[in-house]
Design an enzyme around this catalytic site. Structure first.
Site, PDB file in Angstrom:
ATOM      1  N   TYR A  76       0.957  -4.917  13.219  1.00 44.31           N
ATOM      2  CA  TYR A  76      -0.139  -4.168  12.606  1.00 44.31           C
ATOM      3  C   TYR A  76      -1.075  -3.616  13.677  1.00 44.31           C
ATOM      4  O   TYR A  76      -1.484  -4.322  14.586  1.00 44.31           O
ATOM      5  CB  TYR A  76      -0.907  -5.067  11.642  1.00 44.31           C
ATOM      6  CG  TYR A  76      -1.825  -4.312  10.723  1.00 44.31           C
ATOM      7  CD1 TYR A  76      -1.315  -3.345   9.863  1.00 44.31           C
ATOM      8  CD2 TYR A  76      -3.190  -4.540  10.717  1.00 44.31           C
ATOM      9  CE1 TYR A  76      -2.143  -2.647   9.008  1.00 44.31           C
ATOM     10  CE2 TYR A  76      -4.026  -3.848   9.864  1.00 44.31           C
ATOM     11  CZ  TYR A  76      -3.505  -2.898   9.012  1.00 44.31           C
ATOM     12  OH  TYR A  76      -4.328  -2.199   8.172  1.00 44.31           O
ATOM     13  N   GLU A 107       0.802  -1.229   0.000  1.00 43.33           N
ATOM     14  CA  GLU A 107       0.000   0.000   0.000  1.00 43.33           C
ATOM     15  C   GLU A 107       0.832   1.274   0.000  1.00 43.33           C
ATOM     16  O   GLU A 107       0.480   2.249  -0.649  1.00 43.33           O
ATOM     17  CB  GLU A 107      -0.958   0.001   1.193  1.00 43.33           C
ATOM     18  CG  GLU A 107      -2.083  -1.021   1.063  1.00 43.33           C
ATOM     19  CD  GLU A 107      -3.114  -0.887   2.164  1.00 43.33           C
ATOM     20  OE1 GLU A 107      -3.340   0.241   2.626  1.00 43.33           O
ATOM     21  OE2 GLU A 107      -3.698  -1.912   2.560  1.00 43.33           O
TER      22      GLU A 107
END
Length: 327
Positions: free
Chosen positions: A296, A7
């Protein structure tokens, strides 16, 4: 050569170093397609068909990925391990197929990792899977509901609350919760109660507070002393006598360290200790994640990377000794 799509560009640089020259890592810069803000982007009468568009910047990213794909024998989608990351991977495949840049015989693999460390990334590459259709369906349902609710409700919100931005399924429900809570506050009837307490000092000089627990053989409950008059009577009785400790009970206290952060507790602590709002907290966490320093951060789980366990145990033993290292 294998083409990996992540991303963010910062993440791409780090992962490229881990994977080496046989891989090329590119960034999608987040979502590459979106629903245009016009009527008809979601059609409930046609099986909720959705119209997706890519803006000029996203179109450029798609073109770069399509060009790199010509020299690649495998496409690896390594976007974030959440619903939005799954959706970005799905969008990318759909956009590449629409451009006929993705051949039918080109393998498409989906990999996920919760930490950007060499071990986590290489392990993920060894265990690819397919795009999770159920996660994509959940994303599509969310976007459709957001659009259908927001497109009809936002104009009302703009008229009634000038300066407000938009409404969707989350904002609408949140507004309902706030209104319900406000109604509860307005209906609340306060009830008065009093406590009687004394500041005492032990023979060793230790100060402690003692609360009146029972009076005239009756255990005091929260609302027993319901006004100042009752409290003053109890206080007069207490002040008229002496004090003595009849028993001391010692109880072992066990304290556990707090669990690892999840999204909500991370935001709460950053707000309490640093004064950060949620957006600033998540921006800082995103940078730490891209640098491989934390796992994360958009999660409700408290799982930690294996490297973190090993490093923590090693530090405890070296800094404090083996006697402080838990089993």
């Amino acid at each position: 050569m294998k083409l990996v799509v992540v991303e963010s560009p910062a993440k791409a640089k780090t992962i490229n170093k881990y994977l080496g020259k046989d891989y090329k890592v590119l960034a999608s810069y987040g979502h590459i397609r979106d629903l245009p803000s016009k009527n008809g982007s979601v059609d409930p009468d046609n099986d909720f068909e959705m119209v997706w568009e890519a803006d000029s910047k996203s179109s450029k990213r798609i073109s770069e990925i399509a060009a790199a794909l010509k020299e690649a024998d495998t496409l690896i989608l390594a976007t974030d391990p959440d619903r939005e990351g799954e959706a970005i991977s799905w969008h990318l495949v759909e956009a590449l197929r629409k451009r006929r840049a993705l051949k039918k015989d080109t393998p498409v693999e989906r990999v996920v990792f919760n930490a950007i460390t060499k071990n986590a990334v290489t392990t993920a590459m060894e265990h690819p899977r397919q795009i999770d259709g159920e996660l994509v369906d959940a994303y599509l349902a969310r976007r459709a509901l957001d659009y259908l609710v927001g497109f009809n409700l936002s104009p009302v919100l703009w008229r009634k609350l000038p300066g407000s931005r938009s409404a969707g399924r989350v904002q609408s429900v949140a507004l309902r919760i706030v209104c319900d809570r406000e109604n509860e506050i307005e209906l609340f009837r306060p009830q008065e109660y009093w406590n009687v307490a004394a500041n005492l000092r032990a023979p060793d000089g230790t100060d402690f507070e003692a609360r009146l627990y029972s009076l005239d053989g009756e255990t005091l409950k929260k609302f027993t002393l319901g006004n100042k008059g009752d409290a003053d009577k109890a206080l007069a009785i207490v002040q008229g006598g002496g004090y003595s400790v009849t028993s001391v009970e010692a109880k072992p206290v066990k304290r556990n360290p707090p669990p690892p952060f999840i999204t909500s507790t991370l935001q709460q602590e950053a707000s309490r200790k640093l004064g950060f709002n949620a957006k600033r907290t998540m921006q800082a966490a995103q940078k730490l994640y891209e640098e491989g320093r934390i796992t994360y951060m958009r999660t409700d789980g408290v799982n930690m990377a294996e490297e973190a366990y090993v490093a923590a145990r090693s530090m405890i033993q070296s800094n404090y000794g083996a006697r402080y290292l838990p089993e």
